[in-house]
Design an enzyme around this catalytic site. Structure first.
Site, PDB file in Angstrom:
ATOM      1  N   ASN A   1       0.715  -1.033   0.031  1.00 19.15           N
ATOM      2  CA  ASN A   1       0.023   0.072   0.100  1.00 19.15           C
ATOM      3  C   ASN A   1       0.940   1.381  -0.083  1.00 19.15           C
ATOM      4  O   ASN A   1       1.438   1.593   0.827  1.00 19.15           O
ATOM      5  CB  ASN A   1      -0.992  -0.135   1.357  1.00 19.15           C
ATOM      6  CG  ASN A   1      -1.701   1.047   1.329  1.00 19.15           C
ATOM      7  OD1 ASN A   1      -1.540   2.215   0.814  1.00 19.15           O
ATOM      8  ND2 ASN A   1      -3.129   0.935   1.757  1.00 19.15           N
TER       9      ASN A   1
ATOM     10  N   ASP B   1      -1.859  -4.718  10.811  1.00 19.47           N
ATOM     11  CA  ASP B   1      -3.291  -5.381  10.362  1.00 19.47           C
ATOM     12  C   ASP B   1      -4.423  -4.483  10.925  1.00 19.47           C
ATOM     13  O   ASP B   1      -4.181  -4.098  12.259  1.00 19.47           O
ATOM     14  CB  ASP B   1      -3.260  -7.048  10.722  1.00 19.47           C
ATOM     15  CG  ASP B   1      -4.177  -7.597   9.916  1.00 19.47           C
ATOM     16  OD1 ASP B   1      -4.553  -7.254   8.820  1.00 19.47           O
ATOM     17  OD2 ASP B   1      -5.033  -8.421  10.437  1.00 19.47           O
TER      18      ASP B   1
ATOM     19  N   TYR C   1     -13.853   1.304   5.121  1.00 16.73           N
ATOM     20  CA  TYR C   1     -15.305   1.559   5.771  1.00 16.73           C
ATOM     21  C   TYR C   1     -15.361   3.107   6.122  1.00 16.73           C
ATOM     22  O   TYR C   1     -16.343   3.430   6.701  1.00 16.73           O
ATOM     23  CB  TYR C   1     -15.531   0.528   6.854  1.00 16.73           C
ATOM     24  CG  TYR C   1     -15.480  -0.670   6.491  1.00 16.73           C
ATOM     25  CD1 TYR C   1     -16.558  -1.607   6.273  1.00 16.73           C
ATOM     26  CD2 TYR C   1     -14.355  -1.514   6.645  1.00 16.73           C
ATOM     27  CE1 TYR C   1     -16.756  -2.890   6.329  1.00 16.73           C
ATOM     28  CE2 TYR C   1     -14.238  -3.047   6.206  1.00 16.73           C
ATOM     29  CZ  TYR C   1     -15.490  -3.575   6.251  1.00 16.73           C
ATOM     30  OH  TYR C   1     -15.574  -5.010   5.752  1.00 16.73           O
TER      31      TYR C   1
END
Ligand code: IMP
Length: 192
Positions: free
Chosen positions: A9, A68, A150
């Protein structure tokens, strides 16, 4: 000191490079020619973060950290939790995952949720862990277009805006990952 961040990422990589002391050189997986998929097979955030960091440390020999993250929703017994990335199934996108949460919570009044991040760091075989959390609520519909995951359905406590309506800078100040990353950096800065 060279340190690998076990992530593909680029957003996460540039975020930490921007704020860490320049005595650390942060490398991504591509920099060490690691092009394979690193598995996450554990049932806890800490287990997955450690699994990723250990993979790089053991196979490539670099000091390394990995993170994580999971979204825990109290009324859903903590789901999606460690399965946040693939809540609606394999090969799904953020929309699918959010839609599943919204559908499951359609009739639920109790909407408290918490984002949690764990960072596992391995230096010369020693393991360290850093955690960050942010509490909030799950909105009834998506709001905002910034961020990822989200963000459009999560509103942090004390705000009237979803994560997707906050700037990246504002979000980083209070976010789960921002908090865990600050703890990691404070620890690293103290190393000789
Ligand atoms: P990861 O462990 O950082 O890859 O996060 C796992 C999943 O949690 C992602 O695929 C996203 O769906 C979700 N997630 C992680 N961080 C965030 C965030 O800052 N905002 C919204 N969703 C996130």
């Amino acid at each position: 000191m060279q340190l690998v961040f076990a992530t593909n990422n680029l957003h996460k990589l540039s975020e930490i490079t921007a704020i860490i002391d320049n005595k650390f050189s942060i490398l991504g997986l591509k920099d060490i020619k690691c092009f394979e998929e690193i598995s996450e097979t554990k049932e806890t955030l800490i287990g997955n973060a450690l699994e990723k960091a250990e993979f790089v440390y053991n196979k490539y020999g670099y000091n390394c950290f990995a993170d994580d993250t999971g979204l825990e929703i109290a009324s859903l017994d903590g789901r999606p939790g460690v399965y946040s990335a693939r809540y609606a199934g394999e090969n799904v996108n953020f929309e699918n995952n959010m839609n599943k949460v919204l559908a499951e919570m359609q009739t639920i009044e109790k909407r408290e949720a918490c984002f949690k991040t764990v960072i596992a760091l391995i230096i010369n075989g020693d393991k360290y862990f850093f955690e960050g959390e942010v509490n909030g609520v799950i909105l009834r519909e998506k709001r905002g277009i910034k961020g990822f995951g989200y963000d459009p359905i999560f509103m942090p406590v004390g705000y009237n805006l979803s994560f997707a309506e906050l700037s990246a800078e504002e979000k980083n100040k209070i976010s789960h990952r921002g908090i865990a990353t600050k703890k990691l950096i404070a620890f690293l800065q103290k190393l000789k």
